[in-house]
Design a protein around this motif. Structure first.
Motif, PDB file in Angstrom:
ATOM      1  N   VAL A  77      14.428 -17.517 -22.646  1.00 26.88           N
ATOM      2  CA  VAL A  77      15.290 -16.437 -22.178  1.00 26.88           C
ATOM      3  C   VAL A  77      15.551 -16.712 -20.706  1.00 26.88           C
ATOM      4  O   VAL A  77      14.618 -16.992 -19.945  1.00 26.88           O
ATOM      5  N   LEU A  78      16.819 -16.670 -20.306  1.00 24.20           N
ATOM      6  CA  LEU A  78      17.166 -16.986 -18.917  1.00 24.20           C
ATOM      7  C   LEU A  78      17.668 -15.737 -18.197  1.00 24.20           C
ATOM      8  O   LEU A  78      18.547 -15.030 -18.693  1.00 24.20           O
ATOM      9  N   LYS A  79      17.083 -15.485 -17.040  1.00 23.91           N
ATOM     10  CA  LYS A  79      17.528 -14.388 -16.184  1.00 23.91           C
ATOM     11  C   LYS A  79      18.143 -15.034 -14.943  1.00 23.91           C
ATOM     12  O   LYS A  79      17.463 -15.773 -14.219  1.00 23.91           O
ATOM     13  N   ILE A  80      19.415 -14.801 -14.733  1.00 25.64           N
ATOM     14  CA  ILE A  80      20.097 -15.416 -13.580  1.00 25.64           C
ATOM     15  C   ILE A  80      20.424 -14.337 -12.560  1.00 25.64           C
ATOM     16  O   ILE A  80      21.026 -13.314 -12.905  1.00 25.64           O
ATOM     17  N   HIS A  81      20.054 -14.569 -11.321  1.00 24.04           N
ATOM     18  CA  HIS A  81      20.410 -13.611 -10.275  1.00 24.04           C
ATOM     19  C   HIS A  81      21.892 -13.771  -9.948  1.00 24.04           C
ATOM     20  O   HIS A  81      22.342 -14.854  -9.584  1.00 24.04           O
ATOM     21  N   PRO A  82      22.697 -12.697 -10.084  1.00 20.68           N
ATOM     22  CA  PRO A  82      24.107 -12.789  -9.693  1.00 20.68           C
ATOM     23  C   PRO A  82      24.155 -12.875  -8.171  1.00 20.68           C
ATOM     24  O   PRO A  82      24.216 -11.857  -7.494  1.00 20.68           O
ATOM     25  N   SER A  83      24.121 -14.089  -7.666  1.00 25.30           N
ATOM     26  CA  SER A  83      23.823 -14.270  -6.244  1.00 25.30           C
ATOM     27  C   SER A  83      25.046 -14.191  -5.352  1.00 25.30           C
ATOM     28  O   SER A  83      24.921 -14.164  -4.136  1.00 25.30           O
ATOM     29  N   PRO A 137      15.044  -6.170 -16.405  1.00 20.86           N
ATOM     30  CA  PRO A 137      14.271  -6.943 -15.433  1.00 20.86           C
ATOM     31  C   PRO A 137      13.304  -7.917 -16.123  1.00 20.86           C
ATOM     32  O   PRO A 137      12.986  -7.748 -17.304  1.00 20.86           O
ATOM     33  N   VAL A 138      12.844  -8.879 -15.350  1.00 15.53           N
ATOM     34  CA  VAL A 138      11.904  -9.876 -15.875  1.00 15.53           C
ATOM     35  C   VAL A 138      10.668  -9.197 -16.468  1.00 15.53           C
ATOM     36  O   VAL A 138      10.154  -9.603 -17.510  1.00 15.53           O
ATOM     37  N   SER A 139      10.220  -8.118 -15.806  1.00 14.10           N
ATOM     38  CA  SER A 139       9.005  -7.431 -16.270  1.00 14.10           C
ATOM     39  C   SER A 139       9.157  -6.902 -17.697  1.00 14.10           C
ATOM     40  O   SER A 139       8.173  -6.749 -18.410  1.00 14.10           O
ATOM     41  N   ALA A 140      10.404  -6.629 -18.134  1.00 18.92           N
ATOM     42  CA  ALA A 140      10.621  -6.194 -19.512  1.00 18.92           C
ATOM     43  C   ALA A 140      10.858  -7.391 -20.428  1.00 18.92           C
ATOM     44  O   ALA A 140      10.400  -7.412 -21.571  1.00 18.92           O
ATOM     45  N   ARG A 177       9.508 -10.178 -20.411  1.00 16.92           N
ATOM     46  CA  ARG A 177       8.261 -10.861 -20.771  1.00 16.92           C
ATOM     47  C   ARG A 177       7.709 -10.342 -22.093  1.00 16.92           C
ATOM     48  O   ARG A 177       7.016 -11.056 -22.803  1.00 16.92           O
ATOM     49  N   GLU A 178       8.036  -9.066 -22.421  1.00 15.21           N
ATOM     50  CA  GLU A 178       7.515  -8.468 -23.669  1.00 15.21           C
ATOM     51  C   GLU A 178       8.061  -9.165 -24.902  1.00 15.21           C
ATOM     52  O   GLU A 178       7.523  -9.002 -26.004  1.00 15.21           O
ATOM     53  N   LEU A 179       9.161  -9.926 -24.737  1.00 10.61           N
ATOM     54  CA  LEU A 179       9.795 -10.536 -25.893  1.00 10.61           C
ATOM     55  C   LEU A 179       8.949 -11.649 -26.509  1.00 10.61           C
ATOM     56  O   LEU A 179       9.137 -12.025 -27.655  1.00 10.61           O
ATOM     57  N   GLY A 180       8.067 -12.215 -25.704  1.00 10.18           N
ATOM     58  CA  GLY A 180       7.195 -13.261 -26.236  1.00 10.18           C
ATOM     59  C   GLY A 180       7.751 -14.673 -26.079  1.00 10.18           C
ATOM     60  O   GLY A 180       7.031 -15.647 -26.213  1.00 10.18           O
ATOM     61  N   ALA A 181       9.050 -14.810 -25.786  1.00 11.84           N
ATOM     62  CA  ALA A 181       9.629 -16.144 -25.555  1.00 11.84           C
ATOM     63  C   ALA A 181       9.436 -16.519 -24.091  1.00 11.84           C
ATOM     64  O   ALA A 181       9.264 -15.634 -23.251  1.00 11.84           O
ATOM     65  N   PRO A 182       9.457 -17.809 -23.765  1.00  6.84           N
ATOM     66  CA  PRO A 182       9.364 -18.166 -22.347  1.00  6.84           C
ATOM     67  C   PRO A 182      10.516 -17.556 -21.553  1.00  6.84           C
ATOM     68  O   PRO A 182      11.649 -17.526 -22.029  1.00  6.84           O
ATOM     69  N   VAL A 183      10.206 -17.049 -20.372  1.00  5.75           N
ATOM     70  CA  VAL A 183      11.237 -16.456 -19.513  1.00  5.75           C
ATOM     71  C   VAL A 183      11.424 -17.340 -18.283  1.00  5.75           C
ATOM     72  O   VAL A 183      10.469 -17.612 -17.553  1.00  5.75           O
ATOM     73  N   VAL A 184      12.661 -17.801 -18.081  1.00  4.31           N
ATOM     74  CA  VAL A 184      13.001 -18.594 -16.902  1.00  4.31           C
ATOM     75  C   VAL A 184      13.861 -17.714 -15.998  1.00  4.31           C
ATOM     76  O   VAL A 184      14.846 -17.141 -16.452  1.00  4.31           O
ATOM     77  N   SER A 193       7.380 -12.310  -6.678  1.00  3.46           N
ATOM     78  CA  SER A 193       7.572 -11.117  -7.501  1.00  3.46           C
ATOM     79  C   SER A 193       7.991 -11.491  -8.919  1.00  3.46           C
ATOM     80  O   SER A 193       7.523 -10.887  -9.886  1.00  3.46           O
ATOM     81  N   ALA A 194       8.874 -12.483  -9.048  1.00  5.37           N
ATOM     82  CA  ALA A 194       9.333 -12.882 -10.387  1.00  5.37           C
ATOM     83  C   ALA A 194       8.154 -13.410 -11.207  1.00  5.37           C
ATOM     84  O   ALA A 194       8.025 -13.105 -12.397  1.00  5.37           O
ATOM     85  N   LEU A 195       7.278 -14.183 -10.575  1.00  6.84           N
ATOM     86  CA  LEU A 195       6.104 -14.708 -11.289  1.00  6.84           C
ATOM     87  C   LEU A 195       5.143 -13.569 -11.644  1.00  6.84           C
ATOM     88  O   LEU A 195       4.611 -13.507 -12.753  1.00  6.84           O
ATOM     89  N   ALA A 196       4.963 -12.653 -10.691  1.00  6.86           N
ATOM     90  CA  ALA A 196       4.072 -11.516 -10.953  1.00  6.86           C
ATOM     91  C   ALA A 196       4.627 -10.649 -12.089  1.00  6.86           C
ATOM     92  O   ALA A 196       3.865 -10.094 -12.879  1.00  6.86           O
TER      93      ALA A 196
END
Ligand SMILES: *Cc1c(COP(=O)(O)O)cnc(C)c1O
Length: 429
Positions: A210-216, A228-231, A233-240, A262-265
Motif C-alpha cells: 500500500v503506497l501513501k504519497i504526500h501531495p507535496s 493516515p499511515v496509522s490507519a 497499518r491495520e490492513l496487514g499489507a506492507p505500507v510504503v 513520525s511515519a515510521l512510528a
C-alpha cells in the motif's frame, strides 16, 4: 593603429603572467586562451589599452571549467528546483572537497579489505532517525520509488489513493513511474475522498504494498478525507510512505509536513524521501524502514544501477553530522531581521538613484515541500524591467516578478550576500 596593434601583448606572454598562469591548472589552456584572445581583440579594436589585456583576460575568465554558475537566489523560494534545490551546508561542501580524490568509500582501512559502500552515511542516517531499522541511499526520490516498486511489487499491485496521484514536475508523474517498473496500480477512492474500507476492498493475493504519497506540491481543500499511515497499518499489507521532503523529525516551523520518524512510528514499513529538499543535503533518495525490507531493496539487481556517487555519500553524511545549513537557517529566520536587511538594501539602492522600496513578502519552501505554506519574508521592490538584466548579469540574480515589480526576496539569500546583491543591481541599472 599599427603601433597599438604591435603593442598588444602576445598570447604566450599573457599566459605567462603569474595571475593568469595560476588559473591554467583549474581552467585548462583552451578556456584561458579563449579569454586572452577576446581581450587581445578588444585592445586591437581600441576598446581597452594594450596594457589592460591581462586585467581584461582575468575579468573574462569563468570561475570554473564547468559552465554551471552560482546564482543569487532572490526568488523567495527556498528549494527552487530549477536552481538545484537545497544549497549545501559548509560541512557538506568541505566533505565534497575531501571526497573528490581517491577515498575509502568502499574500503575498510583497518583490515585493508573491501568495506560496505556508504556505511558511514547510512550510520549517520540511522543515528539521526533511530526509529528506522535500516536505511539505504539511491540517486533521488524517484529512484527510491522505482526500486521499491520493482523489488516489492513487480507483477503485483500497488494500492494507492486517487487523491495522491502526483505529477512531480517537468511532466514526470509518479503513477507512470510506478507502472514503468512492471507493477500494476490499484487506484482507490476519488480525487477528494478515500476511506480505509476502499483500501481494504482492494487488497488481495496480488497486493505488493500500500503506497501513501504526500501531495507535496498541491493542496486539496474542502470536502476531503484521506487515510493516515496509522490507519493503513491495520490492513496487514506492507505500507510504503513517500513523504517527499526528507524531514527526519517534525519541524516546528512546518506543521503538517510529514517526517520520517513520525511515519515510521505510525507504522510505515518503508519511508521514501529526497535528500535535497528539507533535509538540506545533496540530491539523493532515502529509504528508511524495517531491516528486512531495506535488505531486499539493497540486494536487488536494480540497486546497482541506482547507487550513489562517493560525493553524494560524503555530502549526505556531513549534512547529517555537521552544523545546520542554509535551508534550516532560512526556515528559522526572523521576519524582523529580513525587514531590516531589505530596508538597508533599499536605502543603498535609493541613494544611487534607483527606485527601490522595502516590503513585507511571503516566501515559499518550494521544491515539492510544504505546499501552500507561506514563510514570513521581506523583499526590495525595483522596476520590473530589471529582472532580465539581473538574470543575465554576473553573478546572475534570480528575482520574483509580481504585480509589475521585480521583487528581490531575501528569505533564500544568505545575509552575507546582500552586498553582492546590491552591487549586481547597481551594475544592472
Ligand atoms: C520530490 C518528490 C518525489 C521525487 O523525488 P526526487 O528526489 O525529485 O526524485 C517523489 N515523491 C514526492 C512526494 C516528492 O515530493
Amino acid at each position: 593603429m599599427a603601433d597599438s596593434r604591435r603593442s598588444v601583448p602576445g598570447t604566450d606572454r599573457v599566459l605567462g603572467e603569474p595571475d593568469i598562469a595560476a588559473t591554467l591548472p583549474v581552467l585548462g589552456v583552451e578556456l584561458v586562451k579563449r579569454a586572452v584572445h577576446t581581450a587581445q581583440q578588444r585592445a586591437r579594436d581600441g576598446e581597452i589599452e594594450p596594457s589592460a589585456v591581462v586585467a581584461a583576460t582575468l575579468a573574462e575568465l569563468p570561475p570554473s571549467a564547468s559552465s554551471v554558475r552560482r546564482v543569487l537566489n532572490a526568488t523567495g523560494v527556498l528549494l527552487h528546483t530549477n536552481l538545484g534545490r537545497a544549497p549545501l551546508s559548509d560541512a557538506a561542501i568541505g566533505a565534497l572537497r575531501e571526497a573528490a580524490g581517491a577515498t575509502d568509500v568502499e574500503l575498510d582501512l583497518d583490515s585493508g579489505r573491501r568495506g560496505p559502500r556508504g556505511a558511514a552515511a547510512i550510520a549517520a542516517l540511522l543515528d539521526a532517525a533511530p526509529r528506522a531499522g535500516a536505511a539505504h541511499v539511491v540517486n533521488n526520490g524517484a529512484a527510491a520509488l522505482s526500486l521499491a516498486a520493482t523489488a516489492l511489487a513487480q507483477d503485483k499491485e500497488i494500492v494507492l489513493s486517487r487523491g495522491e496521484m502526483v505529477e512531480i514536475g517537468d511532466g514526470f508523474r509518479i503513477p507512470e513511474l510506478l507502472t514503468a517498473t512492471g507493477a500494476r496500480l490499484r487506484e482507490v477512492g476519488t480525487t477528494n475522498r478515500v476511506q480505509l474500507d476502499d483500501y481494504r476492498q482492494a487488497l488481495g493475493p496480488d497486493t505488493g504494498f500500500v503506497l501513501k504519497i504526500h501531495p507535496s506540491n498541491f493542496v486539496i481543500s474542502g470536502f476531503t478525507s484521506e487515510v493516515p499511515v496509522s490507519a493503513l497499518r491495520e490492513l496487514g499489507a506492507p505500507v510504503v510512505a513517500d513523504i517527499g521532503s526528507g524531514l527526519l523529525h517534525p519541524h516546528p516551523s512546518l506543521p503538517g509536513e510529514p517526517d520520517a520518524t513520525s511515519a515510521l512510528a505510525d507504522g510505515a514499513d518503508l519511508v521514501i524521501a529526497s535528500g535535497d529538499k528539507l533535509l538540506g543535503g545533496p540530491q539523493a533518495g532515502l529509504l528508511l524502514g524495517s531491516a528486512d525490507l531495506v535488505d531486499r531493496l539493497r540486494r536487488h539487481p536494480l540497486a546497482r544501477a541506482l547507487r550513489v556517487d562517493k560525493l553524494t555519500l560524503a555530502a549526505l553524511e556531513a549534512t547529517l553530522r555537521g552544523p545546520r545549513g542554509p535551508v534550516e537557517a532560512a526556515l528559522r529566520q526572523d521576519r524582523e531581521v529580513l525587514v531590516r536587511r531589505a530596508e538597508r538594501l533599499a536605502a543603498t539602492l535609493s541613494a544611487a538613484g534607483i527606485p527601490a522600496e522595502a516590503r513585507e513578502s511571503a516566501a515559499a519552501v518550494g521544491g515539492g515541500s510544504a505546499p501552500g505554506h507561506a514563510l514570513p519574508s521581506a523583499a526590495v521592490a525595483i522596476p520590473e524591467r530589471w529582472a532580465k538584466p539581473l538574470r543575465t548579469g554576473q553573478p546572475p540574480v534570480l528575482a520574483r516578478v509580481e504585480q509589475d515589480s521585480c521583487l528581490l526576496d531575501l528569505a533564500a539569500l544568505p545575509a552575507d550576500a546582500d552586498g553582492e546583491l546590491a552591487d549586481a543591481v547597481l551594475r544592472a541599472a
